[in-house]
Design a protein around this motif. Structure first.
Motif, PDB file in Angstrom:
ATOM      1  N   LYS A 239       0.847  -1.189   0.000  1.00  0.00           N
ATOM      2  CA  LYS A 239       0.000   0.000   0.000  1.00  0.00           C
ATOM      3  C   LYS A 239       0.890   1.249   0.000  1.00  0.00           C
ATOM      4  N   CYS A 241       1.121   4.122   1.585  1.00  0.00           N
ATOM      5  CA  CYS A 241       1.634   4.646   2.849  1.00  0.00           C
ATOM      6  C   CYS A 241       2.706   3.737   3.426  1.00  0.00           C
ATOM      7  N   GLN A 242       2.413   2.436   3.494  1.00  0.00           N
ATOM      8  CA  GLN A 242       3.381   1.499   4.062  1.00  0.00           C
ATOM      9  C   GLN A 242       4.653   1.435   3.208  1.00  0.00           C
ATOM     10  N   TYR A 256       2.976  12.956   4.169  1.00  0.00           N
ATOM     11  CA  TYR A 256       2.057  12.353   5.145  1.00  0.00           C
ATOM     12  C   TYR A 256       2.074  13.137   6.456  1.00  0.00           C
ATOM     13  N   ILE A 290       3.161   4.240  12.803  1.00  0.00           N
ATOM     14  CA  ILE A 290       2.843   3.826  11.439  1.00  0.00           C
ATOM     15  C   ILE A 290       3.622   2.578  11.038  1.00  0.00           C
ATOM     16  N   LEU A 293       1.866  -0.233  12.660  1.00  0.00           N
ATOM     17  CA  LEU A 293       0.403  -0.146  12.633  1.00  0.00           C
ATOM     18  C   LEU A 293      -0.168  -0.240  14.049  1.00  0.00           C
ATOM     19  N   PHE A 310      -8.886   0.151  10.033  1.00  0.00           N
ATOM     20  CA  PHE A 310      -7.864   0.483   9.037  1.00  0.00           C
ATOM     21  C   PHE A 310      -8.083  -0.315   7.756  1.00  0.00           C
ATOM     22  N   GLU A 315      -5.433   4.146   4.835  1.00  0.00           N
ATOM     23  CA  GLU A 315      -4.385   4.891   5.545  1.00  0.00           C
ATOM     24  C   GLU A 315      -4.925   6.054   6.363  1.00  0.00           C
ATOM     25  N   LEU A 318      -5.210   5.395  10.034  1.00  0.00           N
ATOM     26  CA  LEU A 318      -3.977   5.350  10.824  1.00  0.00           C
ATOM     27  C   LEU A 318      -3.691   6.711  11.435  1.00  0.00           C
TER      28      LEU A 318
END
Length: 397
Positions: A239, A241-242, A256, A290, A293, A310, A315, A318
């Motif tokens: 994903k 964000c990750q 972010y 983050i 998680l 989530f 995202e 989060l």
């Protein structure tokens, strides 16, 4: 000459032996010191009785607290049992019906729902997992047999450098949920966690292993079978964000953080200014939240509830959870300086409850000037691209 009374005589008014230093106040003085007066002995008896009464009050208070916790736990278990019937019979057949996600998914269906929500855009199969697991095992074997000769030969290859992070996994697994004693060496899930993480580093050598991944993989392993856990893990880390965080894409991470601060100022203006006065930036506390998680920062059952929503909301949730935590502890944080805020947010109180946290999360409005999270983030990305164009060097004539 003063002759002290025998022990039996000195202790005839005491009905019990002192069980702690508290009761020593009732004891007579040593023989080489003047005896207590009647008034002093009575005062000491009164003080002792007051101490005992206070101790009993504390015990009663603690007992009530324990009973309250147990009642809440039983109530939660009853709710989970009731919810499980609904999820199995009504929701899973049409799992996109998502209104009940906020209350938390029953543990028995959690893994299945997470898998469906995360999806499998990468089209990973259990067979593909076995292929990369075999490769990881080969790498582990070569590490133990030939030290670092192979790595020296492959010094120019980023793939080899990334796969060398297999060694880092061993160091991090021992720090994963240490209180559970199930992922450490000799524990029932140690080899499983080692396998999933090792296979991932070979599957994504461009990312490799990054500290914090073990917590995410561990949570998935607790809820899914091995191959399914790997599939969910790889897709989850893919994903945007990750991927930005685990690849340490500083430019994306700053976007972010900037988006987070927009909603921080909107929802908690007083605390926002307090943080600004100490130049306390989001990276100090958000990165750890983050990266894992929230599975490292919150109690495991509460972290799973955060994961539930989530998986539904993406995202945005989060960062909404982060704001919920700040809202929950706003009054405390406003009294702290830079060092104490950083320490507090790095290690949150263990008694945080799902009801209080989710109540605070619900109060967070993810809308700024009629723009939602995705729109705010898109504007920041657009501004960044336009800034890059404006600062690009002029073409040579």
């Amino acid at each position: 000459m003063y002759k002290p009374p025998p022990p039996s005589a000195r202790r005839k008014n005491i009905e019990f032996e002192p069980l702690s230093t508290t009761a020593l106040i009732l004891e007579d003085r040593p023989a080489n010191l003047p005896a207590k007066s009647v008034e002093e002995a009575l005062r000491h008896r009164q003080e002792y009785d007051e101490m005992v009464a206070e101790a009993k009050k504390r015990e009663i208070k603690e007992a009530h607290k324990r009973k309250k916790i147990m009642r809440e736990r039983f109530k939660q278990e009853d709710n989970i049992a009731s919810a499980m019937v609904i999820w199995v019979n009504e929701i899973l057949p049409n799992w996109e019906v998502r209104e009940l996600w906020w209350q938390g998914l029953p543990p028995s269906v959690r893994g299945k729902v997470w898998s469906l929500a995360v999806g499998n855009e990468l089209n990973i199969t259990p067979e593909l997992y076995e292929i990369f697991l075999s490769r990881a095992k080969e790498r582990w074997k070569s590490f133990s047999e030939t030290s670092s000769e192979n790595d020296t030969e492959d010094a120019g290859a980023s793939v080899a450098d990334r796969e060398a992070s297999l060694e880092l996994i061993k160091l991090d697994i021992s720090r994963t949920f240490p209180s559970l004693y199930i992922f450490q060496k000799g524990g029932p899930y140690h080899d499983l966690l080692h396998s999933v993480l090792g296979a991932y580093t070979c599957y994504r050598p461009d990312v490799g292993y990054v500290q914090g991944m073990s917590f995410i993989a561990a949570v998935l392993i607790l809820n899914l079978e091995e191959a399914d856990a790997f599939i969910a893990f790889a897709n989850l880390l893919n994903k945007p964000c990750q991927l930005a965080f685990f690849r340490v894409d500083h430019s994306m991470m700053l976007k972010y953080f900037a988006a987070f601060e927009v909603f921080f100022e909107e929802n908690l203006p007083k605390l926002f200014l307090h943080f600004k006065s100490y130049s306390l930036t989001p990276d100090i506390y958000l990165i750890d939240w983050i990266f894992t998680l929230y599975s490292k920062s919150l109690p495991l059952d509460l972290a799973c509830r955060v994961w539930d929503v989530f998986c539904r909301d993406g995202e945005e949730f989060l960062f909404r959870t982060g704001l919920g935590i700040l809202r929950l502890y706003e009054d405390i944080l406003l009294q702290m300086d830079f060092i104490h805020i950083a320490q507090f947010l790095t290690k949150l109180p263990e008694d945080i409850t799902s009801e209080k946290l989710f109540s605070c999360i619900a109060a967070i409005q993810m809308q700024n000037s009629n723009k939602k999270w995705a729109q705010v983030f898109a504007l920041l990305m657009k501004d960044n691209k336009e800034g890059d164009k404006n600062h690009s060097p002029a073409p040579k004539s």
